[in-house]
Enzyme design. Structure first.
Site, PDB file in Angstrom:
ATOM      1  N   ALA A   1       7.370  -1.845   2.469  1.00 39.32           N
ATOM      2  CA  ALA A   1       8.050  -1.174   1.363  1.00 39.32           C
ATOM      3  C   ALA A   1       9.170  -0.278   1.897  1.00 39.32           C
ATOM      4  O   ALA A   1      10.284  -0.256   1.365  1.00 39.32           O
ATOM      5  CB  ALA A   1       7.050  -0.363   0.550  1.00 39.32           C
TER       6      ALA A   1
ATOM      7  N   ALA B   1       0.838  -1.191   0.000  1.00 32.78           N
ATOM      8  CA  ALA B   1       0.000   0.000   0.000  1.00 32.78           C
ATOM      9  C   ALA B   1       0.878   1.247   0.000  1.00 32.78           C
ATOM     10  O   ALA B   1       2.087   1.176   0.238  1.00 32.78           O
ATOM     11  CB  ALA B   1      -0.919  -0.007   1.220  1.00 32.78           C
TER      12      ALA B   1
ATOM     13  N   GLN C   1       1.318   3.569   2.079  1.00 32.97           N
ATOM     14  CA  GLN C   1       2.021   3.778   3.347  1.00 32.97           C
ATOM     15  C   GLN C   1       2.590   2.464   3.900  1.00 32.97           C
ATOM     16  O   GLN C   1       2.688   2.280   5.115  1.00 32.97           O
ATOM     17  CB  GLN C   1       1.082   4.429   4.366  1.00 32.97           C
ATOM     18  CG  GLN C   1       0.811   5.894   4.108  1.00 32.97           C
ATOM     19  CD  GLN C   1       2.041   6.764   4.350  1.00 32.97           C
ATOM     20  OE1 GLN C   1       2.966   6.389   5.071  1.00 32.97           O
ATOM     21  NE2 GLN C   1       2.063   7.943   3.738  1.00 32.97           N
ATOM     22  N   SER C   2       2.988   1.586   3.028  1.00 37.15           N
ATOM     23  CA  SER C   2       3.495   0.271   3.424  1.00 37.15           C
ATOM     24  C   SER C   2       4.765   0.358   4.270  1.00 37.15           C
ATOM     25  O   SER C   2       5.776   0.924   3.853  1.00 37.15           O
ATOM     26  CB  SER C   2       3.782  -0.559   2.170  1.00 37.15           C
ATOM     27  OG  SER C   2       4.522  -1.722   2.487  1.00 37.15           O
ATOM     28  N   ASN C   3       4.708  -0.231   5.465  1.00 37.29           N
ATOM     29  CA  ASN C   3       5.905  -0.360   6.301  1.00 37.29           C
ATOM     30  C   ASN C   3       6.903  -1.321   5.673  1.00 37.29           C
ATOM     31  O   ASN C   3       8.118  -1.123   5.758  1.00 37.29           O
ATOM     32  CB  ASN C   3       5.522  -0.854   7.693  1.00 37.29           C
ATOM     33  CG  ASN C   3       4.598   0.105   8.411  1.00 37.29           C
ATOM     34  OD1 ASN C   3       4.908   1.263   8.585  1.00 37.29           O
ATOM     35  ND2 ASN C   3       3.432  -0.396   8.824  1.00 37.29           N
TER      36      ASN C   3
END
Length: 353
Positions: A101, A95, A97-99
């Protein structure tokens, strides 16, 4: 001369991890060392008193790289595989706001690899803080190549085309799935089970209940397999942050048994060992609700610990309510803090009440 108790515990843990790593080495698996120390196992004294229940927290949010998080345990195995395959760049998906990523970008840069983040618009949130703050700030600091795409069936084809395009340029891309949640990544939390058990033993605690958030299944599956390897019966309660339960439940079963097989476990992990609650998802993935906000504030005010709006906030809300409803009995209960602190700054418009 008697060894200090901490030294005895350290020797014991090192031997267990050495045995575990020997099993993996025999299967051809290796680790890219990202975690220099164990994450703390913390007694939440004030919250325990408030709820009249002994509560502990495994602080994987304090893992040292990139503002911490559970994905670093997975990335130790995934990055080792990428390096072994002579990858020149990493591609992953998540997503906006992916942690996962964000941490994949950090470790890719540490390994001197280029990083492509395929970020889906999975959350109906057009506020400027969500689009530009939080994890996105860190991704830009790392000069990650960001590909913003819709959240639909075109994700797979986009990644396929990106891989082909990079290969045509002479690159060797290595793809990591959402959350790092495949068999290889899940090995990280099988290994974490040993670390956790030795920490608990040295503190004179024995946990029969562990709680955590689950979004892609790899952390949950790894813990299930790790405790299967240790031959210890334990109730692991995962709190789903996705709207649908069954796809995640099935994927967790599959991954847990894949990992258990690699660890030479002789029996399968039964479906009834996979506890996944959908009661605290709220309106959907990434959507903050009043109950979660209240829980985030409660933990911040009592323990000085920050939970995130997407994963740990919702899961800890369920954890607290289930404690109050008697689900965890009277015995010490453990919550695994999987990180996500940067995500708080993407929700600054939702933090006032």
């Amino acid at each position: 001369m008697f060894l200090h108790i901490e030294m005895i515990c350290l020797i014991s843990e090192m031997q267990l991890l050495k045995n575990f790593d020997a099993v993996l080495h025999s299967k051809g698996f290796s680790r890219y060392p990202l975690l220099e120390t164990n994450s703390p196992l913390q007694h939440l004294k004030r919250l325990s008193k408030l709820l009249n229940h002994p509560i502990y927290m495994k602080r994987d949010d304090l893992n040292g790289i990139g503002m911490g998080g559970n994905k670093l345990r997975k990335l130790e195995f995934l990055l080792a595989d990428a390096v072994a395959k002579s990858a020149t760049r990493i591609i992953t998906v998540g997503a906006l706001q992916s942690n996962h990523a964000r941490l994949t970008a950090f470790v890719s840069r540490i390994a001197n690899l280029e990083i492509d983040l395929v970020l889906k618009k999975s959350v109906d949130n057009e506020h400027s803080s969500y689009l530009n703050n939080g994890n996105m700030v860190l991704n830009h600091i790392l000069d990650a190549h960001i590909h913003s795409i819709p959240n639909d069936e075109r994700v797979s084809s986009y990644i396929h085309n990106l891989i082909q395009e990079l290969e045509a340029k002479g690159e060797i891309p290595y793809f990591i799935p959402v959350g790092g949640s495949n068999m290889l990544g899940s090995l990280g939390y099988a290994r974490a089970a040993i670390e956790l058990e030795e920490q608990a033993r040295c503190l004179g605690i024995s946990f029969s209940n562990i709680a955590l958030a689950s979004g892609s299944g790899g952390t949950h599956a790894g813990l299930l397999a790790g405790y299967h390897y240790l031959n210890k019966q334990i109730h692991i309660q995962a709190y789903n942050v996705q709207t649908e339960r069954e796809p995640l439940w099935r994927e967790t079963n599959f991954l847990a048994n894949e990992v258990a097989h690699q660890l030479n476990c002789t029996t399968n992990i039964h479906e009834n060992e996979n506890h996944l609650s959908n009661e605290y998802v709220g309106e959907g993935y990434g959507l903050l609700n009043p109950e979660t906000l209240a829980c985030i504030k409660l933990v911040a005010k009592t323990e000085g610990i920050l939970l995130d709006p997407v994963y740990t906030g919702k899961a800890f809300t369920g954890f607290v309510q289930d404690i109050q409803n008697g689900k965890y009995g009277k015995e010490p209960a453990l919550f695994i803090h999987t990180g996500g602190t940067p995500g708080l700054f993407a929700y600054e418009n939702s933090m006032k009440s």
